[in-house]
Design an enzyme around this catalytic site. Structure first.
Site, PDB file in Angstrom:
ATOM      1  CB  SER A   1      -0.889   0.015   1.219  1.00  0.00           C
ATOM      2  OG  SER A   1      -1.780  -0.957   1.225  1.00  0.00           O
TER       3      SER A   1
ATOM      4  CD  GLU B   1       0.543  10.570 -10.139  1.00  0.00           C
ATOM      5  OE1 GLU B   1       1.548   9.828  -9.949  1.00  0.00           O
ATOM      6  OE2 GLU B   1      -0.838  10.199  -9.882  1.00  0.00           O
TER       7      GLU B   1
ATOM      8  CD  GLU C   1       8.470   3.301   2.915  1.00  0.00           C
ATOM      9  OE1 GLU C   1       7.349   2.504   2.891  1.00  0.00           O
ATOM     10  OE2 GLU C   1       9.457   3.472   1.895  1.00  0.00           O
TER      11      GLU C   1
ATOM     12  CD1 TRP D   1       3.776   7.700   0.677  1.00  0.00           C
ATOM     13  CD2 TRP D   1       2.438   9.124   0.335  1.00  0.00           C
ATOM     14  NE1 TRP D   1       3.919   8.415  -0.303  1.00  0.00           N
ATOM     15  CE2 TRP D   1       3.075   9.287  -0.662  1.00  0.00           C
ATOM     16  CE3 TRP D   1       1.078   9.865   0.490  1.00  0.00           C
ATOM     17  CZ2 TRP D   1       2.990  10.542  -1.539  1.00  0.00           C
ATOM     18  CZ3 TRP D   1       0.893  11.125  -0.233  1.00  0.00           C
ATOM     19  CH2 TRP D   1       1.725  11.190  -1.435  1.00  0.00           C
TER      20      TRP D   1
ATOM     21  CE  LYS E   1       6.354  -1.999   1.930  1.00  0.00           C
ATOM     22  NZ  LYS E   1       6.507  -0.428   2.378  1.00  0.00           N
TER      23      LYS E   1
ATOM     24  CB  CYS F   1      -3.954   7.458  -7.801  1.00  0.00           C
ATOM     25  SG  CYS F   1      -5.391   6.733  -7.043  1.00  0.00           S
TER      26      CYS F   1
ATOM     27  CD1 TRP G   1      -8.741   2.284  -7.498  1.00  0.00           C
ATOM     28  CD2 TRP G   1     -10.501   3.601  -7.891  1.00  0.00           C
ATOM     29  NE1 TRP G   1      -8.532   3.404  -7.315  1.00  0.00           N
ATOM     30  CE2 TRP G   1      -9.273   4.257  -7.977  1.00  0.00           C
ATOM     31  CE3 TRP G   1     -11.657   4.098  -8.509  1.00  0.00           C
ATOM     32  CZ2 TRP G   1      -9.277   5.609  -7.984  1.00  0.00           C
ATOM     33  CZ3 TRP G   1     -11.641   5.405  -8.842  1.00  0.00           C
ATOM     34  CH2 TRP G   1     -10.317   6.204  -8.419  1.00  0.00           C
TER      35      TRP G   1
ATOM     36  CD  GLU H   1      -6.002  -0.148  -9.352  1.00  0.00           C
ATOM     37  OE1 GLU H   1      -5.938   0.943  -9.813  1.00  0.00           O
ATOM     38  OE2 GLU H   1      -6.641  -1.089  -9.782  1.00  0.00           O
TER      39      GLU H   1
HETATM   40  P1  NAD Z   1       5.672   4.083  -4.114  1.00  0.00           P
HETATM   41  O1  NAD Z   1       5.703   3.434  -5.463  1.00  0.00           O
HETATM   42  O2  NAD Z   1       6.914   4.885  -3.772  1.00  0.00           O
HETATM   43  O3  NAD Z   1       5.412   3.384  -2.767  1.00  0.00           O
HETATM   44  C1  NAD Z   1       3.981   2.436  -2.766  1.00  0.00           C
HETATM   45  C2  NAD Z   1       4.455   1.292  -1.927  1.00  0.00           C
HETATM   46  O4  NAD Z   1       5.363   0.193  -2.331  1.00  0.00           O
HETATM   47  C3  NAD Z   1       5.096   1.639  -0.531  1.00  0.00           C
HETATM   48  O5  NAD Z   1       4.488   0.901   0.450  1.00  0.00           O
HETATM   49  C4  NAD Z   1       6.592   1.237  -0.835  1.00  0.00           C
HETATM   50  O6  NAD Z   1       7.389   1.352   0.491  1.00  0.00           O
HETATM   51  C5  NAD Z   1       6.581   0.284  -1.609  1.00  0.00           C
HETATM   52  N1  NAD Z   1       7.761  -0.136  -2.460  1.00  0.00           N
HETATM   53  C6  NAD Z   1       8.761   1.047  -2.691  1.00  0.00           C
HETATM   54  N2  NAD Z   1       9.633   0.377  -3.542  1.00  0.00           N
HETATM   55  C7  NAD Z   1       9.325  -0.972  -3.881  1.00  0.00           C
HETATM   56  C8  NAD Z   1       9.835  -1.964  -4.469  1.00  0.00           C
HETATM   57  N3  NAD Z   1      10.934  -1.631  -4.923  1.00  0.00           N
HETATM   58  N4  NAD Z   1       9.263  -3.397  -4.055  1.00  0.00           N
HETATM   59  C9  NAD Z   1       8.314  -3.361  -3.592  1.00  0.00           C
HETATM   60  N5  NAD Z   1       7.500  -2.475  -2.664  1.00  0.00           N
HETATM   61  C10 NAD Z   1       7.995  -1.325  -2.874  1.00  0.00           C
HETATM   62  O7  NAD Z   1       4.561   5.192  -4.051  1.00  0.00           O
HETATM   63  P2  NAD Z   1       4.020   6.170  -2.784  1.00  0.00           P
HETATM   64  O8  NAD Z   1       4.937   7.413  -3.019  1.00  0.00           O
HETATM   65  O9  NAD Z   1       3.605   5.674  -1.616  1.00  0.00           O
HETATM   66  O10 NAD Z   1       2.451   6.733  -3.482  1.00  0.00           O
HETATM   67  C11 NAD Z   1       2.316   7.567  -4.380  1.00  0.00           C
HETATM   68  C12 NAD Z   1       1.807   7.079  -5.711  1.00  0.00           C
HETATM   69  O11 NAD Z   1       0.988   5.924  -5.560  1.00  0.00           O
HETATM   70  C13 NAD Z   1       1.542   8.148  -6.762  1.00  0.00           C
HETATM   71  O12 NAD Z   1       2.031   7.846  -8.115  1.00  0.00           O
HETATM   72  C14 NAD Z   1       0.218   7.836  -7.006  1.00  0.00           C
HETATM   73  O13 NAD Z   1      -0.535   8.080  -8.089  1.00  0.00           O
HETATM   74  C15 NAD Z   1      -0.074   6.069  -6.716  1.00  0.00           C
HETATM   75  N6  NAD Z   1      -1.246   6.033  -6.053  1.00  0.00           N
HETATM   76  C16 NAD Z   1      -1.966   5.199  -7.068  1.00  0.00           C
HETATM   77  C17 NAD Z   1      -3.461   4.825  -6.587  1.00  0.00           C
HETATM   78  C18 NAD Z   1      -4.143   4.096  -7.659  1.00  0.00           C
HETATM   79  O14 NAD Z   1      -5.235   3.401  -7.075  1.00  0.00           O
HETATM   80  N7  NAD Z   1      -4.072   4.015  -8.764  1.00  0.00           N
HETATM   81  C19 NAD Z   1      -3.823   4.814  -5.293  1.00  0.00           C
HETATM   82  C20 NAD Z   1      -2.861   5.775  -4.296  1.00  0.00           C
HETATM   83  C21 NAD Z   1      -1.688   6.280  -4.811  1.00  0.00           C
END
Ligand code: NAD
Length: 476
Positions: free
Chosen positions: A146, A380, A175, A148, A172, A281, A446, A247
């Protein structure tokens, strides 16, 4: 409040990195955690694997009872969870409350779905001369990753259908926002699920998230987050031919036609981009407005945006901060870089909230775009930044709306029912609203087109994404 990991029905100390959870309003450390390590994740996957056989054989009615108990537990702890959402994310009270209600609704919905519709697991099919059966079986251990921006909510969109399907899971959480997530783990701990069915391991993405994706005992990864990480997960999951749902990001359009109710349109535009400080998002961050009304519309919209109060939840502010310093700096840098290029003019805002207050507050921003290839129009930003362009015809509006690598959501604002239907059918987006706010119900689907998603969450689609399909053919 628990600050440990939840593995195999026990609270255990993490053995990973030390991590400070920071309040985005005060910039103070609100909790110091020891995160999970790859070894902790290994334990959690082992626990989920061990619990799978028995849990996967339970009846949907049995699982529905647990889901209802979780919904009830969240309801009973609503005040605490709202408080944690506000502290960890800086969300206004009303938004934090909507989050908690969404969690309750999601668990209740999946409980009802599997209790009332056994066909979501089994179907008899008439094959001439034979008896056919199609069964849907739980896919196995599911890894749920998930982001944040909607802690607990995104998790429940994955966790409720995974449990409903009969999967065991390792969650997971991000953080950055573990507080409410771990309170949810604590509620789940109390409903009496067999040990190992649900495990929560907060930790760094490239360490524990990555372990979850590469482990062959995990059959499914459901990920919400950034496009860059999502694409990497898809590559990594290929090694074990793992089922993956993604997503990812968006740059969703809102189309305002000259025949729209202008007051209503302004409210929809404002809610579409400034809710959750634009960290959505599906935020409608690209406004397309009919050139015949554009001048007046932008003037009235600007007046409306100027009065949005930005601040702490305790101040009753309408818009809160960005979630973290890292994210704040990212948004500031994107907007600065974009405004330095030709073809973009800031009408309102354009940077941090003026003044010396602490916190990661970015001002509500409206930017005019003169060139649809401009990076502020295409990329974005994930903050309270609305970009707008004008259009001369319905066809041009649709073409501009669809000219994006993303396709998560879209909104149409018009007084003409025929136009509403026509335009919504032509938009390349997974979730389209017509003269309506973006209310995401677990009863719908969704997910989006193009680079926004792979697969769909919520509704029956969300359940089937945690199921394997098996056909059985036998003589009559
Ligand atoms: P992120 O991709 O940095 O992190 C998301 C999750 O992935 C966190 O739990 C993180 O610890 C984990 N993660 C990071 N690196 C990883 C790896 N190498 N392997 C496995 N897991 C890993 O994204 P974020 O900054 O937390 O969230 C913002 C982004 O999420 C935005 O781009 C937004 O558009 C997208 N988002 C999409 C939706 C949707 O439904 N489409 C919903 C919410 C957020």
């Amino acid at each position: 409040m628990m600050s440990k990991l939840y593995i195999n029905g026990h609270w255990v100390e993490g053995t990973g990195d030390t991590w400070d959870v920071v309040c985005p309003v005060t910039e103070e450390v609100i909790q110091r955690l020891v995160l999970g390590s790859a070894a902790d994740m290994d334990d959690a996957i082992e626990a989920a694997s061990g619990a799978f056989m028995k849990w996967s054989r339970t009846s949907p009615a049995h699982r529905a009872e647990y889901l209802q108990r979780i919904a009830l537990g969240v309801q009973e702890n609503k005040g605490l969870l709202i408080d944690l959402q506000m502290r960890n994310s800086g969300k206004p009270f009303a938004e934090a409350e909507i989050d908690v209600d969404a969690v309750i609704d999601t668990f209740s919905y999946y409980a009802e779905l599997i209790a009332k519709e056994p066909q979501s697991h089994e179907e008899s099919i008439n094959v001439p001369g034979f008896r056919g059966e199609v069964t849907r079986e739980p896919i196995g251990v599911a890894g749920l990753i998930s982001p944040w921006n909607f802690p607990m909510v995104t998790t429940s969109w994955k966790l409720a259908p995974a449990l409903a399907a009969g999967c065991t899971v390792v969650v997971k959480p991000s953080e950055y926002t573990p507080l409410a997530e771990m309170a949810l783990a604590s509620i789940i701990d109390k409903v009496g699920l067999p040990p190992g069915v649900v495990n929560f391991v907060p930790g760094l993405g490239h360490i524990v998230g990555s372990k979850l994706v590469e482990d062959s005992r995990v059959s499914k990864v459901s990920f919400t987050g950034s496009g860059a990480v999502g694409k990497n997960i898809m590559k990594q999951a290929a090694e074990t031919v793992k089922n993956v749902s993604l997503e990812l990001g968006g740059k969703s359009p809102i189309l305002v036609f000259a025949d729209a109710d202008i007051d209503e349109a302004i409210e929809l535009v404002v809610a579409g981009i400034f809710y959750n400080a634009g960290q959505i998002c599906s935020a409608t961050s690209r406004l397309l407005v009919d050139e015949n009304i554009a001048a007046d519309f932008i003037e009235r919209l600007s007046d409306r945006v100027t009065v949005i109060s930005v601040g702490a939840p305790s101040e009753g502010a309408q818009m809160g901060p960005l979630v973290s310093k890292t994210h704040f700096q990212r948004v500031v840098a994107s907007v600065e870089r974009g405004l330095a290029l030709p073809g973009a003019v800031a009408r309102i805002g354009g940077g941090a909230v003026a003044g010396s207050r602490r916190g990661f507050f970015f001002a509500p921003t409206v930017i005019e775009i003169l060139d649809s290839t401009h990076e502020l129009w295409q990329e974005e930003i994930f903050g309270p930044v609305l970009c707008y362009m004008t259009f001369a015809s319905e066809a041009e509006a649709i073409a501009l709306a669809n000219d994006s690598k993303y396709g998560l959501a879209a909104a149409v604002v018009t007084g003409c029912a025929d136009r509403a239907r026509r335009v919504s059918r032509n938009l390349e987006a997974g979730f389209v609203t017509i003269n309506a706010p973006q209310i995401v119900s677990p009863r719908l689907s969704w997910g989006g087109y193009k680079e926004s998603s792979l697969g769909r969450e919520l509704g029956r689609f969300g359940l089937s994404s945690f199921q394997e399909v098996k056909s059985i053919l036998s003589p009559i």
